[in-house]
Design a protein around this motif. Sequence first.
Motif, PDB file in Angstrom:
ATOM      1  N   ALA A  29       0.198  -2.018  -5.734  1.00  0.00           N
ATOM      2  CA  ALA A  29      -0.772  -2.987  -6.245  1.00  0.00           C
ATOM      3  C   ALA A  29      -0.880  -4.229  -5.360  1.00  0.00           C
ATOM      4  O   ALA A  29      -1.983  -4.727  -5.120  1.00  0.00           O
ATOM      5  CB  ALA A  29      -0.388  -3.396  -7.667  1.00  0.00           C
ATOM      6  N   ALA A  30       0.239  -4.722  -4.868  1.00  0.00           N
ATOM      7  CA  ALA A  30       0.254  -5.978  -4.118  1.00  0.00           C
ATOM      8  C   ALA A  30      -0.086  -5.805  -2.644  1.00  0.00           C
ATOM      9  O   ALA A  30      -0.560  -6.738  -2.005  1.00  0.00           O
ATOM     10  CB  ALA A  30       1.623  -6.646  -4.243  1.00  0.00           C
ATOM     11  N   LEU A  31       0.151  -4.610  -2.121  1.00  0.00           N
ATOM     12  CA  LEU A  31       0.007  -4.389  -0.675  1.00  0.00           C
ATOM     13  C   LEU A  31      -0.849  -3.157  -0.380  1.00  0.00           C
ATOM     14  O   LEU A  31      -0.398  -2.240   0.308  1.00  0.00           O
ATOM     15  CB  LEU A  31       1.399  -4.240  -0.052  1.00  0.00           C
ATOM     16  N   PRO A  32      -2.080  -3.127  -0.860  1.00  0.00           N
ATOM     17  CA  PRO A  32      -2.891  -1.919  -0.684  1.00  0.00           C
ATOM     18  C   PRO A  32      -3.198  -1.567   0.770  1.00  0.00           C
ATOM     19  O   PRO A  32      -3.467  -0.404   1.078  1.00  0.00           O
ATOM     20  CB  PRO A  32      -4.178  -2.232  -1.458  1.00  0.00           C
ATOM     21  N   THR A  33      -3.104  -2.541   1.678  1.00  0.00           N
ATOM     22  CA  THR A  33      -3.401  -2.266   3.086  1.00  0.00           C
ATOM     23  C   THR A  33      -2.154  -1.931   3.902  1.00  0.00           C
ATOM     24  O   THR A  33      -2.265  -1.641   5.087  1.00  0.00           O
ATOM     25  CB  THR A  33      -4.104  -3.474   3.739  1.00  0.00           C
ATOM     26  N   VAL A  34      -0.983  -1.985   3.273  1.00  0.00           N
ATOM     27  CA  VAL A  34       0.269  -1.732   3.990  1.00  0.00           C
ATOM     28  C   VAL A  34       0.735  -0.307   3.693  1.00  0.00           C
ATOM     29  O   VAL A  34       0.839   0.096   2.539  1.00  0.00           O
ATOM     30  CB  VAL A  34       1.363  -2.754   3.581  1.00  0.00           C
ATOM     31  N   ARG A  35       1.024   0.421   4.757  1.00  0.00           N
ATOM     32  CA  ARG A  35       1.529   1.785   4.614  1.00  0.00           C
ATOM     33  C   ARG A  35       2.963   1.738   4.119  1.00  0.00           C
ATOM     34  O   ARG A  35       3.832   1.092   4.714  1.00  0.00           O
ATOM     35  CB  ARG A  35       1.482   2.474   5.983  1.00  0.00           C
ATOM     36  N   CYS A  36       3.229   2.412   3.000  1.00  0.00           N
ATOM     37  CA  CYS A  36       4.603   2.518   2.510  1.00  0.00           C
ATOM     38  C   CYS A  36       5.337   3.491   3.433  1.00  0.00           C
ATOM     39  O   CYS A  36       4.894   4.627   3.630  1.00  0.00           O
ATOM     40  CB  CYS A  36       4.625   3.004   1.064  1.00  0.00           C
ATOM     41  N   ALA A  37       6.422   3.038   4.007  1.00  0.00           N
ATOM     42  CA  ALA A  37       7.116   3.823   5.032  1.00  0.00           C
ATOM     43  C   ALA A  37       7.939   4.976   4.468  1.00  0.00           C
ATOM     44  O   ALA A  37       8.407   5.816   5.224  1.00  0.00           O
ATOM     45  CB  ALA A  37       8.024   2.905   5.851  1.00  0.00           C
ATOM     46  N   HIS A  38       8.105   5.020   3.148  1.00  0.00           N
ATOM     47  CA  HIS A  38       8.967   6.036   2.543  1.00  0.00           C
ATOM     48  C   HIS A  38       8.264   6.694   1.367  1.00  0.00           C
ATOM     49  O   HIS A  38       7.488   6.060   0.658  1.00  0.00           O
ATOM     50  CB  HIS A  38      10.283   5.402   2.078  1.00  0.00           C
ATOM     51  N   SER A  39       8.580   7.940   1.139  1.00  0.00           N
ATOM     52  CA  SER A  39       8.019   8.659  -0.006  1.00  0.00           C
ATOM     53  C   SER A  39       8.624   8.116  -1.301  1.00  0.00           C
ATOM     54  O   SER A  39       9.678   7.465  -1.293  1.00  0.00           O
ATOM     55  CB  SER A  39       8.323  10.152   0.107  1.00  0.00           C
ATOM     56  N   ALA A  40       7.982   8.411  -2.411  1.00  0.00           N
ATOM     57  CA  ALA A  40       8.514   7.989  -3.709  1.00  0.00           C
ATOM     58  C   ALA A  40       9.916   8.550  -3.919  1.00  0.00           C
ATOM     59  O   ALA A  40      10.804   7.847  -4.422  1.00  0.00           O
ATOM     60  CB  ALA A  40       7.578   8.422  -4.829  1.00  0.00           C
ATOM     61  N   GLN A 136       8.396  -5.420  13.982  1.00  0.00           N
ATOM     62  CA  GLN A 136       9.229  -4.364  14.570  1.00  0.00           C
ATOM     63  C   GLN A 136      10.579  -4.211  13.880  1.00  0.00           C
ATOM     64  O   GLN A 136      11.249  -3.198  14.047  1.00  0.00           O
ATOM     65  CB  GLN A 136       9.426  -4.623  16.068  1.00  0.00           C
ATOM     66  N   SER A 137      10.962  -5.196  13.060  1.00  0.00           N
ATOM     67  CA  SER A 137      12.257  -5.095  12.380  1.00  0.00           C
ATOM     68  C   SER A 137      12.142  -4.559  10.953  1.00  0.00           C
ATOM     69  O   SER A 137      13.148  -4.460  10.264  1.00  0.00           O
ATOM     70  CB  SER A 137      12.947  -6.461  12.369  1.00  0.00           C
ATOM     71  N   ASN A 138      10.934  -4.208  10.502  1.00  0.00           N
ATOM     72  CA  ASN A 138      10.818  -3.618   9.167  1.00  0.00           C
ATOM     73  C   ASN A 138      10.262  -2.201   9.264  1.00  0.00           C
ATOM     74  O   ASN A 138       9.610  -1.850  10.244  1.00  0.00           O
ATOM     75  CB  ASN A 138      10.003  -4.506   8.208  1.00  0.00           C
ATOM     76  N   ASP A 139      10.546  -1.403   8.266  1.00  0.00           N
ATOM     77  CA  ASP A 139      10.177   0.016   8.289  1.00  0.00           C
ATOM     78  C   ASP A 139       8.672   0.244   8.324  1.00  0.00           C
ATOM     79  O   ASP A 139       8.207   1.263   8.829  1.00  0.00           O
ATOM     80  CB  ASP A 139      10.766   0.750   7.078  1.00  0.00           C
TER      81      ASP A 139
END
Length: 154
Positions: A29-40, A136-139
């Motif tokens: 909800a808060a970060l719709p433009t950010v790719r989540c780096a990990h699966s649920a 570069q330091s975050n997933d």
Amino acid sequence: MTSDDVALRRAHDSDALAAADVWLRSFAAALPTVRCAHSAAQVRDWFSRVLIPQYETWVAIAGNTVVGLLVLNGRDLKQLYLDPSWRGRGLGDRFMALAKQRQPEGLSLSTFQVNGPARRFYERHGFTEAERTDGQSNDEAEPDIRYVWTPRSS
């Protein structure tokens, strides 16, 4: 139910999946433009194996439901996520007061540059920008900002 009706307590192992689900809903909800780096499934595993057993993790409980989480690692505020339906109701303020109580010497955290609401929230709570990074330091490889809070001298 108001924020004052919500209990804040240390997380138990049995809270891991519910807390992970709050994180997943809040991130989406808060970060719709950010790719989540990990699966649920990876997020749920990380909460179960790492986050709750190894970090100072707090949950907000409304009725019998986890509606928010706060994770501290010493002076690092690692996570502060609320179920989207609980945003803007004072629960984040309660978590921030708890974090400052637990770490009265100061706190630091990182948030994505694109997360304007989080940035305004932290700045409202006395955090100041210390550093911008290229991500570069975050997933997620998403540009972020490191904030610090240092209590005022008496």
